[in-house]
Design an enzyme around this catalytic site. Structure first.
Site, PDB file in Angstrom:
ATOM      1  N   ASP A 172       0.836  -1.201   0.000  1.00  0.00           N
ATOM      2  CA  ASP A 172       0.000   0.000   0.000  1.00  0.00           C
ATOM      3  C   ASP A 172       0.870   1.251   0.000  1.00  0.00           C
ATOM      4  OD1 ASP A 172      -2.183  -1.669   0.221  1.00  0.00           O
ATOM      5  OD2 ASP A 172      -2.465  -1.341   2.369  1.00  0.00           O
ATOM      6  N   TYR A 202       5.184  -9.373   7.618  1.00  0.00           N
ATOM      7  CA  TYR A 202       5.052  -7.933   7.828  1.00  0.00           C
ATOM      8  C   TYR A 202       5.268  -7.624   9.303  1.00  0.00           C
ATOM      9  CZ  TYR A 202       3.027  -6.939   3.218  1.00  0.00           C
ATOM     10  OH  TYR A 202       2.832  -6.773   1.870  1.00  0.00           O
TER      11      TYR A 202
END
EC number: 5.4.99.12
Length: 246
Positions: free
Chosen positions: A51, A105
């Site tokens: 993103d 992540y």
């Protein structure tokens, strides 16, 4: 002779207009394509399209080239201070970097938050679930498996890590928002009746690593280890300052 390679690379996401090519004036992909002076952007394939605002320590891109790996890294690293290529593996032609074994992540949380309270809520996401309530809708199958959740303390705060084979759009950031809202409560996140619309800020999220069990990546330069450490410190400083100043 043309060889095919996977390159691991990092970038400071908030310095770009997004990840995907054509996403604004200065995307991460466009920066790499421009640095290598590629006539066809399709020559680059990427493992993860993060993103806008999300950073990476080890994303992966695929390229076929006659250049040496050292030359590819040198060109990219010398042309942009916010992107660094640090390791490579030679692969078969046409291999898609998206098909990996694990993506991890990590989300940085400055302050006094305790791992114990975060893990009570985060553990509810472990396993195979329908994440349609925790992702932005697209055409992909919403069923995903969260294989591991970890939390550890650093000098600036805590780091929460999520590992899975793949993630959906906005999935990690919505999971984080839910964990922060309900931390300390052992509840089933999938019992919510509607789509969970809250989303954590992108700047704190970093793609830590992508693993292919059959590949061993070779470091390109000892100096790049120093560059990677500098980038980590830069990200931490930015996140801490942003959380302090708001």
């Amino acid at each position: 002779m043309t060889h095919a390679y996977f390159f691991k690379f990092g970038y400071i996401g908030y310095m770009f207009t997004g990840y995907q090519r054509g996403n604004g004036v200065k995307s991460v992909e466009d920066t790499i394509i421009k640095a290598l002076n590629l006539n066809s952007p399709s020559l680059i394939k990427t493992a993860a399209r993060t993103d806008r605002g999300v950073s990476a320590l080890s994303n992966v891109f695929y390229i076929e080239t006659e250049r040496r790996p050292q030359d590819i890294a040198g060109i990219i690293n010398s042309k942009n201070e916010y992107v660094f290529v640090h390791s490579f593996a030679e692969v078969e032609h046409g291999r898609n970097p998206r098909y990996c074994d694990t993506k991890t992540y990590m989300y940085m949380l400055p302050g006094e938050t305790e791992c114990d309270s975060l893990m009570v809520t985060a553990s509810g996401f472990l396993g195979f679930h329908d994440f349609s309530k925790f992702s932005k809708k697209d055409t992909r199958n919403p069923w995903r498996s969260i294989d591991e959740v970890k939390c550890h303390r650093e000098s600036f705060g805590v780091v929460l890590e999520f590992s899975a084979k793949s993630f959906l759009w906005n999935q990690v950031r919505r999971m984080l928002a839910f964990i922060l809202e309900f931390r300390g409560n052992k509840i089933d996140p999938f019992s919510v009746s509607n789509i969970y619309s809250h989303i954590a800020p992108p700047e704190n999220l970093i793609l830590k690593d992508i693993v292919y069990k059959d590949l061993s990546f070779k470091p390109l330069n000892n100096g790049l280890k120093r560059q990677r450490l500098m980038m980590e410190k830069s990200l931490i400083s930015y996140i801490v300052l942003k959380n302090v100043l708001g």
